[in-house]
Design a protein around this motif. Structure first.
Motif, PDB file in Angstrom:
ATOM      1  N   GLN A 258     135.654  16.879  29.216  1.00  0.00           N
ATOM      2  CA  GLN A 258     135.847  18.093  30.003  1.00  0.00           C
ATOM      3  C   GLN A 258     134.580  18.924  30.006  1.00  0.00           C
ATOM      4  OE1 GLN A 258     139.477  20.256  29.211  1.00  0.00           O
ATOM      5  NE2 GLN A 258     138.707  22.143  30.128  1.00  0.00           N
ATOM      6  N   VAL A 259     134.169  19.362  31.188  1.00  0.00           N
ATOM      7  CA  VAL A 259     133.061  20.300  31.346  1.00  0.00           C
ATOM      8  C   VAL A 259     133.605  21.513  32.081  1.00  0.00           C
ATOM      9  CG1 VAL A 259     130.787  20.702  32.359  1.00  0.00           C
ATOM     10  CG2 VAL A 259     131.351  18.446  31.417  1.00  0.00           C
ATOM     11  N   GLY A 260     133.447  22.691  31.491  1.00  0.00           N
ATOM     12  CA  GLY A 260     134.044  23.882  32.076  1.00  0.00           C
ATOM     13  C   GLY A 260     135.545  23.684  32.214  1.00  0.00           C
ATOM     14  N   SER A 261     136.069  23.926  33.410  1.00  0.00           N
ATOM     15  CA  SER A 261     137.503  23.739  33.651  1.00  0.00           C
ATOM     16  C   SER A 261     137.780  22.469  34.438  1.00  0.00           C
ATOM     17  CB  SER A 261     138.066  24.943  34.402  1.00  0.00           C
ATOM     18  OG  SER A 261     137.431  25.076  35.671  1.00  0.00           O
ATOM     19  N   VAL A 262     136.836  21.510  34.390  1.00  0.00           N
ATOM     20  CA  VAL A 262     136.991  20.241  35.099  1.00  0.00           C
ATOM     21  C   VAL A 262     137.184  19.124  34.088  1.00  0.00           C
ATOM     22  CG1 VAL A 262     136.039  18.675  36.824  1.00  0.00           C
ATOM     23  CG2 VAL A 262     135.452  21.113  36.896  1.00  0.00           C
ATOM     24  N   LEU A 263     138.300  18.428  34.196  1.00  0.00           N
ATOM     25  CA  LEU A 263     138.577  17.275  33.349  1.00  0.00           C
ATOM     26  C   LEU A 263     138.189  16.010  34.109  1.00  0.00           C
ATOM     27  CD1 LEU A 263     139.861  16.078  30.749  1.00  0.00           C
ATOM     28  CD2 LEU A 263     142.004  15.926  32.048  1.00  0.00           C
ATOM     29  N   PHE A 264     137.378  15.172  33.471  1.00  0.00           N
ATOM     30  CA  PHE A 264     136.930  13.914  34.061  1.00  0.00           C
ATOM     31  C   PHE A 264     137.581  12.751  33.328  1.00  0.00           C
ATOM     32  CE2 PHE A 264     133.661  17.016  34.944  1.00  0.00           C
ATOM     33  CZ  PHE A 264     133.301  16.751  36.261  1.00  0.00           C
ATOM     34  N   LEU A 265     138.145  11.827  34.083  1.00  0.00           N
ATOM     35  CA  LEU A 265     138.693  10.599  33.533  1.00  0.00           C
ATOM     36  C   LEU A 265     137.915   9.420  34.107  1.00  0.00           C
ATOM     37  CD1 LEU A 265     141.178  12.654  33.372  1.00  0.00           C
ATOM     38  CD2 LEU A 265     142.614  10.605  33.337  1.00  0.00           C
ATOM     39  N   SER A 266     137.399   8.564  33.255  1.00  0.00           N
ATOM     40  CA  SER A 266     136.773   7.318  33.671  1.00  0.00           C
ATOM     41  C   SER A 266     137.740   6.191  33.343  1.00  0.00           C
ATOM     42  CB  SER A 266     135.443   7.113  32.935  1.00  0.00           C
ATOM     43  OG  SER A 266     134.893   5.857  33.256  1.00  0.00           O
ATOM     44  N   LEU A 267     138.155   5.431  34.356  1.00  0.00           N
ATOM     45  CA  LEU A 267     139.209   4.436  34.192  1.00  0.00           C
ATOM     46  C   LEU A 267     138.670   3.026  34.365  1.00  0.00           C
ATOM     47  CD1 LEU A 267     142.125   6.143  36.154  1.00  0.00           C
ATOM     48  CD2 LEU A 267     141.388   6.493  33.782  1.00  0.00           C
ATOM     49  N   ASP A 268     139.380   2.067  33.780  1.00  0.00           N
ATOM     50  CA  ASP A 268     139.042   0.655  33.938  1.00  0.00           C
ATOM     51  C   ASP A 268     139.927   0.062  35.021  1.00  0.00           C
ATOM     52  OD1 ASP A 268     138.331  -1.953  33.812  1.00  0.00           O
ATOM     53  OD2 ASP A 268     138.899  -2.274  31.724  1.00  0.00           O
ATOM     54  N   GLY A 269     139.397   0.032  36.259  1.00  0.00           N
ATOM     55  CA  GLY A 269     140.149  -0.518  37.370  1.00  0.00           C
ATOM     56  C   GLY A 269     140.345  -2.012  37.293  1.00  0.00           C
ATOM     57  N   ASN A 270     139.539  -2.719  36.482  1.00  0.00           N
ATOM     58  CA  ASN A 270     139.721  -4.162  36.358  1.00  0.00           C
ATOM     59  C   ASN A 270     141.088  -4.513  35.795  1.00  0.00           C
ATOM     60  OD1 ASN A 270     137.075  -4.883  37.248  1.00  0.00           O
ATOM     61  ND2 ASN A 270     136.266  -4.317  35.243  1.00  0.00           N
ATOM     62  N   GLU A 271     141.621  -3.632  34.953  1.00  0.00           N
ATOM     63  CA  GLU A 271     142.941  -3.903  34.389  1.00  0.00           C
ATOM     64  C   GLU A 271     144.057  -3.565  35.353  1.00  0.00           C
ATOM     65  OE1 GLU A 271     145.883  -3.000  30.662  1.00  0.00           O
ATOM     66  OE2 GLU A 271     144.573  -1.430  31.400  1.00  0.00           O
ATOM     67  N   ILE A 272     143.816  -2.614  36.248  1.00  0.00           N
ATOM     68  CA  ILE A 272     144.891  -2.087  37.090  1.00  0.00           C
ATOM     69  C   ILE A 272     144.957  -2.798  38.431  1.00  0.00           C
ATOM     70  CG2 ILE A 272     145.667   0.013  38.255  1.00  0.00           C
ATOM     71  CD1 ILE A 272     144.281   1.535  35.887  1.00  0.00           C
ATOM     72  N   ALA A 273     143.817  -3.206  38.974  1.00  0.00           N
ATOM     73  CA  ALA A 273     143.786  -3.857  40.288  1.00  0.00           C
ATOM     74  C   ALA A 273     144.385  -5.254  40.211  1.00  0.00           C
ATOM     75  CB  ALA A 273     142.347  -3.937  40.798  1.00  0.00           C
ATOM     76  N   VAL A 274     145.015  -5.673  41.317  1.00  0.00           N
ATOM     77  CA  VAL A 274     145.508  -7.050  41.385  1.00  0.00           C
ATOM     78  C   VAL A 274     144.422  -8.007  41.835  1.00  0.00           C
ATOM     79  CG1 VAL A 274     147.885  -6.328  41.832  1.00  0.00           C
ATOM     80  CG2 VAL A 274     146.356  -6.805  43.761  1.00  0.00           C
ATOM     81  N   GLU A 275     143.339  -7.483  42.392  1.00  0.00           N
ATOM     82  CA  GLU A 275     142.273  -8.332  42.901  1.00  0.00           C
ATOM     83  C   GLU A 275     141.666  -9.203  41.802  1.00  0.00           C
ATOM     84  OE1 GLU A 275     138.053  -7.921  45.337  1.00  0.00           O
ATOM     85  OE2 GLU A 275     138.845  -6.218  44.233  1.00  0.00           O
ATOM     86  N   ASP A 276     141.364 -10.425  42.144  1.00  0.00           N
ATOM     87  CA  ASP A 276     140.651 -11.333  41.255  1.00  0.00           C
ATOM     88  C   ASP A 276     139.246 -11.510  41.809  1.00  0.00           C
ATOM     89  OD1 ASP A 276     139.706 -13.268  39.606  1.00  0.00           O
ATOM     90  OD2 ASP A 276     141.181 -14.805  40.115  1.00  0.00           O
ATOM     91  N   ASP A 277     138.300 -10.717  41.305  1.00  0.00           N
ATOM     92  CA  ASP A 277     136.925 -10.792  41.792  1.00  0.00           C
ATOM     93  C   ASP A 277     135.969 -10.662  40.617  1.00  0.00           C
ATOM     94  OD1 ASP A 277     134.815 -11.031  43.548  1.00  0.00           O
ATOM     95  OD2 ASP A 277     134.719  -8.900  43.969  1.00  0.00           O
ATOM     96  N   ALA A 278     136.247 -11.450  39.568  1.00  0.00           N
ATOM     97  CA  ALA A 278     135.437 -11.381  38.359  1.00  0.00           C
ATOM     98  C   ALA A 278     134.562 -12.622  38.253  1.00  0.00           C
ATOM     99  CB  ALA A 278     136.351 -11.251  37.137  1.00  0.00           C
ATOM    100  N   SER A 279     133.882 -12.734  37.126  1.00  0.00           N
ATOM    101  CA  SER A 279     132.971 -13.851  36.902  1.00  0.00           C
ATOM    102  C   SER A 279     133.737 -15.160  36.749  1.00  0.00           C
ATOM    103  CB  SER A 279     132.151 -13.607  35.634  1.00  0.00           C
ATOM    104  OG  SER A 279     131.388 -12.433  35.736  1.00  0.00           O
ATOM    105  N   ILE A 280     133.053 -16.254  37.036  1.00  0.00           N
ATOM    106  CA  ILE A 280     133.563 -17.591  36.773  1.00  0.00           C
ATOM    107  C   ILE A 280     132.954 -18.087  35.476  1.00  0.00           C
ATOM    108  CG2 ILE A 280     133.735 -19.957  37.608  1.00  0.00           C
ATOM    109  CD1 ILE A 280     135.308 -17.979  39.264  1.00  0.00           C
ATOM    110  N   ASP A 281     133.799 -18.486  34.541  1.00  0.00           N
ATOM    111  CA  ASP A 281     133.315 -19.033  33.279  1.00  0.00           C
ATOM    112  C   ASP A 281     132.849 -20.462  33.525  1.00  0.00           C
ATOM    113  OD1 ASP A 281     132.912 -20.081  30.754  1.00  0.00           O
ATOM    114  OD2 ASP A 281     134.638 -19.074  29.873  1.00  0.00           O
ATOM    115  N   PRO A 282     131.541 -20.734  33.374  1.00  0.00           N
ATOM    116  CA  PRO A 282     131.056 -22.083  33.678  1.00  0.00           C
ATOM    117  C   PRO A 282     131.637 -23.148  32.757  1.00  0.00           C
ATOM    118  CG  PRO A 282     129.321 -20.781  32.648  1.00  0.00           C
ATOM    119  CD  PRO A 282     130.448 -19.842  32.942  1.00  0.00           C
TER     120      PRO A 282
END
Length: 533
Positions: A258-282
């Motif tokens: 929080q800075v001043g009266s503003v609360l900031f949240l940084s989220l991990d969208g990789n866990e929440i999104a259904v999209e599969d667009d990650a790395s390929i394990d060789p």
């Protein structure tokens, strides 16, 4: 599931409190360099949990070093102190290269104060920087900036362009208190034979700005790396020291400050999104799909954090930074993600989140304020108001795609409007590789502003917070989006041009106290006067 950062090696003791004060005259000094000793590099800052009194200084070295530490002082003199670093390492699973990072958590600082610091270890010349702490708790004016999808700034790496270096300099031109980086940082996973080197280039480029002001990242799909531990985050979490979220296994994946009266949240969208667009394990040929890895811990944390914020009087604004998005009309879009619509948008509605900043598509798009959904099976967000310049976010959440940091690819061609004048948009309703199902489309009534000028594919958003004057009166955030032509060898630092400006407003949460001597008409008049100011 074990967190990859918990398997790093601690090579020195950790000191997080102030040590004995030493004279400022001996604080900032130059020690003789020893031949062959690697110097500090990739210096960058991050907020602690309390930005007005905490700052973390982080850096890397090319090898193990002796007694890494920060010596801290104030430019105008006074006593300072020295704090030893915690050293963390990881070995890249594909290249077997060991990376050495060092982190000093400074606490007990004075709010709204400029400090000078030296990063040093035995046998190396110190690297000097300055930073300013956030204003003390309470309402204050300040500026922050944001974009996503940056890259290294060096086009020898895949997915990077030289504009990534220009973008860092453009942040400096606007001199924010801090910068939000909305995922897809180095694109090291696209450079799988050079993952550590790609990260090094990214961090050195970022440090041009981040050595003097915090850069606060969110993980994107390109932070999920083959050979990077269970979640692919080993490099990301070894290089950044982020505010604690209270979990044992996922510290740093999501966080708040929080800075001043503003609360900031940084989220991990990789866990929440259904999209599969990650790395390929060789080794296996399979993608590193990490959806739902925390078994709901992140969602529970989000709800607790938002509920606490809206139940008190210290928070006016809630700003979310994440990589993936709920809405986009780009013709090359990843698609509005059903996972985000199902899991996050109801929470954003319930707790009146004001602003969501994303990346992922490499373009600019602003939505109208949205709340609830239209009829139909795609959970299409419903427009709460269509004013383009003065927006009451107590009525709905504004979403911004800011994916034009500096990556080589551009997505700034948008789907056309139909006969009714409304553009269509892709929606990702199930797990699919890369782009959205072209058959799943919706009417994008929520889309307010796009930037189709392909001559200006990059950009940075600037946010100026005005806390207002009176309890219960109006507070505002003016948002200015500056787009930019690509950097070239002839023009490596193009001047950004204003493209879109609008103002968000809402009433402050501190109200008018328990003073019963004022009737409702008087309260309304005072609120109106505060709003006009």
């Amino acid at each position: 599931m074990s967190h990859p950062s918990r398997r790093t090696v601690l090579r020195t003791g950790t000191a997080v409190g102030a040590l004995a004060a030493i004279p400022a005259s001996t604080l900032l000094w130059t020690q003789p360099a020893v031949a062959g000793t690697p110097g500090p590099e990739q210096v960058h800052l991050q907020w602690g949990h309390e930005p007005s009194t905490e700052m973390t200084v982080s850096w890397a070295t090319a090898a193990s070093v002796s007694r890494p530490r920060v010596r801290l002082g104030m430019p105008r003199g006074g006593a300072g102190h020295s704090v030893d670093a915690e050293t963390r390492t990881y070995v890249d699973g594909l290249n077997k290269v060991e990376t050495f990072t060092h982190h000093v958590r400074l606490r007990g600082l004075k709010p709204d104060t400029t400090y000078v610091y030296d990063v040093l270890h035995d046998g190396a010349q110190p690297v000097r920087g300055t930073f300013r702490t956030a204003p003390g708790r309470g309402r204050a004016a300040f500026r922050f900036t944001s974009f996503g999808d940056l890259g290294t700034g060096d086009n020898v790496f895949k997915k990077s362009s030289i504009h990534g270096a220009a973008a860092v300099h453009q942040v400096e031109q606007f001199a924010p208190l801090f910068h939000l980086l909305n995922g897809d940082l180095a694109y090291a996973n696209n450079n799988d034979q050079l993952q550590p080197q790609c990260w090094n280039a990214f961090m050195n480029n970022m440090s041009t700005s981040a050595a003097g002001r915090p850069w606060m990242p969110a993980p994107g799909n390109h932070e999920v790396e083959a050979g990077g531990g269970d979640l692919g985050y080993a490099s990301y979490l070894t290089r950044f020291e982020l505010p604690d979220n209270g979990t044992r296994d996922h510290c740093g994946n999501w966080y708040a400050f929080q800075v001043g009266s503003v609360l900031f949240l940084s989220l991990d969208g990789n866990e929440i999104a259904v999209e599969d667009d990650a790395s390929i394990d060789p080794a296996t040929g399979h993608s590193l799909y990490i959806s739902d890895y925390s078994d709901g811990a992140q969602l529970r944390w989000i709800e607790r954090t938002l509920s606490r914020a809206r139940s008190g009087s210290a928070v006016d604004w809630i700003v979310v930074s994440m990589h993936q998005f709920a809405m986009s009309t780009s013709s090359a879009s990843h698609g509005g993600d059903m996972g985000i619509r199902e899991k996050l948008l109801p929470l954003f509605d319930r707790y009146s989140v004001d602003l969501v900043l994303a990346g992922h598509d490499h373009d600019y798009e602003r939505t109208h304020p949205v709340r609830g959904t239209e009829p139909g099976g795609l959970l299409t967000p419903a427009v709460a108001d269509d004013d383009l310049r003065q927006i009451d976010t107590s009525q709905g959440t504004v979403h911004l795609i800011l994916g034009g940091g500096g990556t080589a690819g551009h997505d700034d061609v948008y789907l056309p409007a139909g006969g009714d004048g409304v553009r269509e948009a892709f929606v990702r309703a199930q797990r699919l590789t890369f782009k959205a199902d072209p058959d799943a489309k919706e009417k994008a009534r929520w889309s307010a502003v796009t930037d189709p000028d392909t001559k200006y594919p990059y950009g940075v958003a600037v946010f100026d917070v005005d806390p207002g004057l009176l309890p219960g009166g109006r507070t505002s955030i003016t948002v200015s989006y500056y787009h930019s032509a690509p950097a070239t060898a002839a023009d490596p630092l193009p001047t950004p041009a204003l493209y879109d400006r609008f103002t968000l407003y809402r009433d402050r949460s501190d109200g008018w106290g328990d003073d019963d001597s004022q009737d409702e008409d008087d309260h309304a008049a005072r609120r109106a006067a505060a709003g006009r100011r």
